[in-house]
Design an enzyme around this catalytic site. Structure first.
Site, PDB file in Angstrom:
ATOM      1  N   ASP A 161       0.559  -1.184  -0.025  1.00 36.32           N
ATOM      2  CA  ASP A 161       0.082   0.160  -0.045  1.00 36.32           C
ATOM      3  C   ASP A 161       0.854   1.360   0.038  1.00 36.32           C
ATOM      4  O   ASP A 161       1.299   1.577   1.089  1.00 36.32           O
ATOM      5  CB  ASP A 161      -1.046  -0.057   1.285  1.00 36.32           C
ATOM      6  CG  ASP A 161      -1.972   0.997   1.042  1.00 36.32           C
ATOM      7  OD1 ASP A 161      -1.965   1.855   0.281  1.00 36.32           O
ATOM      8  OD2 ASP A 161      -2.785   1.057   2.131  1.00 36.32           O
ATOM      9  N   ASP A 183      -1.770   5.325  -5.420  1.00 34.79           N
ATOM     10  CA  ASP A 183      -2.414   4.722  -4.189  1.00 34.79           C
ATOM     11  C   ASP A 183      -2.563   3.044  -4.590  1.00 34.79           C
ATOM     12  O   ASP A 183      -3.666   2.911  -5.001  1.00 34.79           O
ATOM     13  CB  ASP A 183      -3.509   5.453  -3.377  1.00 34.79           C
ATOM     14  CG  ASP A 183      -3.872   4.511  -2.172  1.00 34.79           C
ATOM     15  OD1 ASP A 183      -3.418   3.507  -1.827  1.00 34.79           O
ATOM     16  OD2 ASP A 183      -5.073   4.917  -1.289  1.00 34.79           O
TER      17      ASP A 183
END
Length: 312
Positions: free
Chosen positions: A42, A228
């Site tokens: 992430d 992201d």
């Protein structure tokens, strides 16, 4: 430049696989002796965490969770003002617990006294993963805590399909891995996003069908967008999204609309349209034109009958 790239061989390369639902997974180890856990990779999160005993609610990974009492290198972290952490993500999922220290193993590299979250409560679906590997800049991020080994350098390539594999490379080896493909590489920059630093890419334009949208007429151009890897939904400023939605709806005027689904407000019932493909969409970045595959343009639900635009 080629001779310099050949010398950049230090670092680690890890497989990056698809976990479905837009998630990407890497495997690392915690504790002594090491136990391997699969985490979500992430770039939008600055905290690494894994589910820990004794977990009081929601722990749902597919293998036994991390037990600190079995690790000889485990210790409590020193925090100011508190070692408790709560993290709520944009999709509503949630993790809370406390910060601890233990050895993190990445491939063959050992990183003693690595600070990470020991999750005691989980709310939401993390795809059966044990937790999150937080790569975004931050005090407890992977890049900050391994800076002496990897110089905060990394590059990655996402897998193209669920059964294929990509990679993430940490350290100087990132130069040798990604620079040869620089014509296909989208540069990432570092900048501030409200109260935290984030990684950004520069979006210069969007084409839907044959229509090129005017970004400069809606928002500042070029547009800085957070990259992201932990979310599969692209979000745009409202005025730009409105223009994109209007253009998309014009190209879909012959199909039957459907009520909104979850967070998606532009949906169609495509029953019987087995060979249907969404309008072509291209995102223009600095130096790279990215032709989106159909699954990146629309989201499929309910046995292929319902398709919704993936952009919000």
């Amino acid at each position: 430049m080629g001779e310099l790239v050949d010398e950049f061989v230090e670092g680690i390369r890890l497989p990056l696989t698809s976990g479905g639902d837009g998630n990407f997974l890497v495997t690392v180890g915690f504790g002594t002796p090491k136990r391997d856990f699969t985490l979500l990779f992430d770039t939008g999160s600055g905290t690494t965490w894994t589910q820990c005993e004794p977990c009081s609610a929601g722990c749902n990974q597919q293998i036994p969770i991390f037990d600190p009492s079995t690790s000889s290198s485990f210790s409590n972290a020193t925090c100011d003002p508190t070692c408790d952490y709560p993290i709520k993500y944009h999709d509503g999922t949630y993790s809370s617990g406390y910060y601890v220290k233990d050895t993190l193993t990445i491939a063959s590299d050992l990183h003693p006294n690595f600070v990470f979250g020991c999750a005691q409560k989980i709310d939401g679906n993390f795809g059966g993963a044990a937790g999150i590997l937080g790569v975004r800049p931050g005090k407890y991020s992977l890049m900050a805590q391994t800076n002496s080994d990897y110089s905060s350098l990394f590059c990655y390539c996402l897998p193209a399909a669920e059964k294929s594999a990509g990679y993430v490379v940490l350290g100087l080896k990132a130069f040798a891995t990604c620079l040869p493909d620089k014509d296909k590489m989208i540069p990432i920059s570092l900048g501030s996003n409200q109260d935290a630093d984030s990684y950004f890419v520069t979006l210069t334009g969007i084409t839907i069908g044959q229509q090129r949208l005017d970004i400069s007429g809606n928002v500042s151009s070029p547009l800085k967008a957070i990259i992201d890897s932990g979310t599969s939904i692209s979000r745009l400023p409202f005025s730009l999204y409105s223009d994109l939605r209007q253009a998309f709806q014009g190209l879909m005027s012959q199909y039957t609309t459907a009520p909104p689904s979850a967070k998606f407000d532009t949906c169609y019932n495509l029953e019987g349209q087995n060979n249907w493909t969404p309008p072509k969409m291209v995102l223009y970045f600095e130096g790279v034109d990215l032709d989106l595959i159909p699954s990146a343009v629309t989201f499929r639900e309910k046995d292929n009958l319902l398709r919704c635009a993936r952009l919000l």
